[in-house]
Enzyme design. Structure first.
Site, PDB file in Angstrom:
ATOM      1  N   VAL A   1     -24.431 -21.128   3.528  1.00 17.98           N
ATOM      2  CA  VAL A   1     -23.860 -20.139   3.151  1.00 17.98           C
ATOM      3  C   VAL A   1     -23.075 -19.361   4.005  1.00 17.98           C
ATOM      4  O   VAL A   1     -23.428 -19.028   5.217  1.00 17.98           O
ATOM      5  CB  VAL A   1     -24.888 -19.280   2.635  1.00 17.98           C
ATOM      6  CG1 VAL A   1     -24.343 -17.792   1.968  1.00 17.98           C
ATOM      7  CG2 VAL A   1     -25.678 -19.967   1.501  1.00 17.98           C
TER       8      VAL A   1
ATOM      9  N   GLY B   1     -28.461 -16.766   3.259  1.00 16.46           N
ATOM     10  CA  GLY B   1     -28.701 -18.260   3.406  1.00 16.46           C
ATOM     11  C   GLY B   1     -30.039 -18.830   3.029  1.00 16.46           C
ATOM     12  O   GLY B   1     -30.406 -19.745   2.066  1.00 16.46           O
ATOM     13  N   HIS B   2     -30.982 -18.321   3.262  1.00 13.57           N
ATOM     14  CA  HIS B   2     -32.477 -18.270   3.214  1.00 13.57           C
ATOM     15  C   HIS B   2     -32.694 -17.961   1.835  1.00 13.57           C
ATOM     16  O   HIS B   2     -33.703 -18.699   1.026  1.00 13.57           O
ATOM     17  CB  HIS B   2     -33.410 -17.378   4.177  1.00 13.57           C
ATOM     18  CG  HIS B   2     -33.445 -17.597   5.774  1.00 13.57           C
ATOM     19  ND1 HIS B   2     -33.107 -16.750   6.549  1.00 13.57           N
ATOM     20  CD2 HIS B   2     -33.633 -18.826   6.334  1.00 13.57           C
ATOM     21  CE1 HIS B   2     -32.977 -17.198   7.653  1.00 13.57           C
ATOM     22  NE2 HIS B   2     -33.514 -18.457   7.494  1.00 13.57           N
TER      23      HIS B   2
ATOM     24  N   ASP C   1     -27.780 -26.682   9.800  1.00 16.77           N
ATOM     25  CA  ASP C   1     -28.298 -26.856  10.598  1.00 16.77           C
ATOM     26  C   ASP C   1     -28.591 -28.763  10.473  1.00 16.77           C
ATOM     27  O   ASP C   1     -29.639 -29.120  10.101  1.00 16.77           O
ATOM     28  CB  ASP C   1     -30.009 -26.783  11.051  1.00 16.77           C
ATOM     29  CG  ASP C   1     -30.234 -25.126  11.398  1.00 16.77           C
ATOM     30  OD1 ASP C   1     -29.630 -24.792  12.207  1.00 16.77           O
ATOM     31  OD2 ASP C   1     -30.420 -24.309  10.496  1.00 16.77           O
TER      32      ASP C   1
ATOM     33  N   GLN D   1     -30.559 -31.144  12.313  1.00 17.67           N
ATOM     34  CA  GLN D   1     -32.105 -30.924  12.137  1.00 17.67           C
ATOM     35  C   GLN D   1     -32.485 -31.492  10.576  1.00 17.67           C
ATOM     36  O   GLN D   1     -33.456 -32.241  10.443  1.00 17.67           O
ATOM     37  CB  GLN D   1     -32.520 -29.410  11.766  1.00 17.67           C
ATOM     38  CG  GLN D   1     -33.640 -28.883  11.513  1.00 17.67           C
ATOM     39  CD  GLN D   1     -34.186 -27.626  11.367  1.00 17.67           C
ATOM     40  OE1 GLN D   1     -34.453 -26.908  12.566  1.00 17.67           O
ATOM     41  NE2 GLN D   1     -33.888 -26.769  10.356  1.00 17.67           N
TER      42      GLN D   1
ATOM     43  N   HIS E   1     -31.612 -14.035   5.754  1.00 18.64           N
ATOM     44  CA  HIS E   1     -30.286 -13.548   5.131  1.00 18.64           C
ATOM     45  C   HIS E   1     -30.117 -14.291   3.984  1.00 18.64           C
ATOM     46  O   HIS E   1     -31.162 -15.225   3.482  1.00 18.64           O
ATOM     47  CB  HIS E   1     -29.293 -14.030   6.575  1.00 18.64           C
ATOM     48  CG  HIS E   1     -29.351 -15.548   7.112  1.00 18.64           C
ATOM     49  ND1 HIS E   1     -29.098 -16.541   5.930  1.00 18.64           N
ATOM     50  CD2 HIS E   1     -29.746 -15.921   8.279  1.00 18.64           C
ATOM     51  CE1 HIS E   1     -29.339 -17.756   6.802  1.00 18.64           C
ATOM     52  NE2 HIS E   1     -29.718 -17.490   8.170  1.00 18.64           N
TER      53      HIS E   1
ATOM     54  N   GLY F   1     -38.037 -16.542   9.984  1.00 19.66           N
ATOM     55  CA  GLY F   1     -37.833 -15.124   9.603  1.00 19.66           C
ATOM     56  C   GLY F   1     -36.547 -14.584   9.898  1.00 19.66           C
ATOM     57  O   GLY F   1     -35.586 -15.348  10.333  1.00 19.66           O
TER      58      GLY F   1
END
Length: 289
Positions: free
Chosen positions: A176, A36-37, A150, A153, A34, A31
């Site tokens: 981004v 990037g999401h 990430d 990850q 931004h 949540g």
């Protein structure tokens, strides 16, 4: 967009999608979205008939003294952004929905997850791998989308999917950035105006790595030391991790004679920022052109 809070309800809706032959793209998030999401959502929509996003601040991946309680949350804002982006289903469970009792089962990749950021945050990647495994079991996506900011990850999730033969295509999406080069992150909201200016030392250090390589630096330890010193010039910056690694395996590299990953984990004030870049090695012919 339909907002769903329970595992059973989401499974019911997605089972119908699968029976209709529709592919499912999945964007898991914590949540406070931004751009990037939203780039992840855009790619998921381009490649799948149905797009699912999740918002869940996962307590398993926060260590003692970390920012679980103050992690930014605004479900109404995020819901509006996801609906405008064309998401079909938003899965927004509570902790009691995801973990109705203490988790006995843990998914851990101690080799990949115990170093770099994982060394600075013990248990973090076990928490990530565990929740992603559970989300994959719930959503059963054809493809899942993760930001390359990430980097470690993404490497861990790809290895987990491969080791456990999960039928999910893991899709890394390029980082981004803001106009000044800082990688988009939900945690950027923690930064004061002064800290925000100081944080640009992180992407500048990636530029410095490219400059040093082009200037002839080939020793890994020398490169890491030079980048740590470069970051330390900014009084508000504390370099927790400055590492040069193999971009596919995250293995150490004694010499920079192949494409290499520069991975940074830098503390600005109380905020820790991640960034990275894969620096490609040009042939002598390419370099001369």
């Amino acid at each position: 967009m339909e907002i769903i809070n329970t595992i059973a309800a989401l499974r019911h809706r997605l089972d119908a999608c699968r029976k209709a032959g529709k592919s499912i793209g999945f964007v898991p998030t914590m949540g406070y979205l931004h751009k990037g999401h939203l780039t992840l959502v855009e790619q998921a929509k381009a490649e799948n008939a149905v797009t699912v996003a999740s918002i869940f601040v996962n307590p398993l991946q926060f260590g003692k003294g970390e920012d679980l309680e103050k992690y930014p949350r605004d479900l109404e804002r995020d819901s509006e952004m996801l609906e405008a982006a064309g998401v079909d289903f938003l899965f927004a469970p509570g902790v009691a929905d995801m973990y109705p009792r203490p988790m006995e089962t843990v998914v851990d990749l101690p080799g990949l997850g115990g170093e770099l950021e994982g060394k600075a945050r013990p248990g973090h990647f076990a928490g990530v791998a565990t929740v992603v495994t559970k989300l994959f079991n719930i959503v059963q996506p054809d493809a899942a989308y993760f930001g390359e900011k990430d980097y470690q990850q993404v490497a861990i999730i790809r290895r987990m999917v491969d080791d456990l033969a999960m039928p999910v295509r893991v899709v890394p999406v390029a980082t981004v950035r803001e106009a000044d080069g800082l990688a988009c992150s939900s945690r950027n909201v923690y930064l004061t105006e002064e800290q925000r200016a100081a944080a640009t030392i992180v992407p500048k250090a990636l530029d410095e790595a490219e400059r040093l390589y082009k200037a002839g630096m080939r020793d890994t330890a020398e490169m890491e030391a030079a980048l740590a010193a470069f970051i330390a010039r900014e009084p508000q910056a504390k370099p927790d991790v400055v590492a040069v690694r193999h971009p596919d395996t995250l293995a150490t590299l004694p010499h920079l004679d192949q494409p290499f990953l520069v991975l940074l984990y830098v503390q600005i004030g109380t905020t820790k920022l991640l960034d990275n870049r894969v620096i490609t090695i040009k042939s002598k012919k390419e370099a001369a052109e």
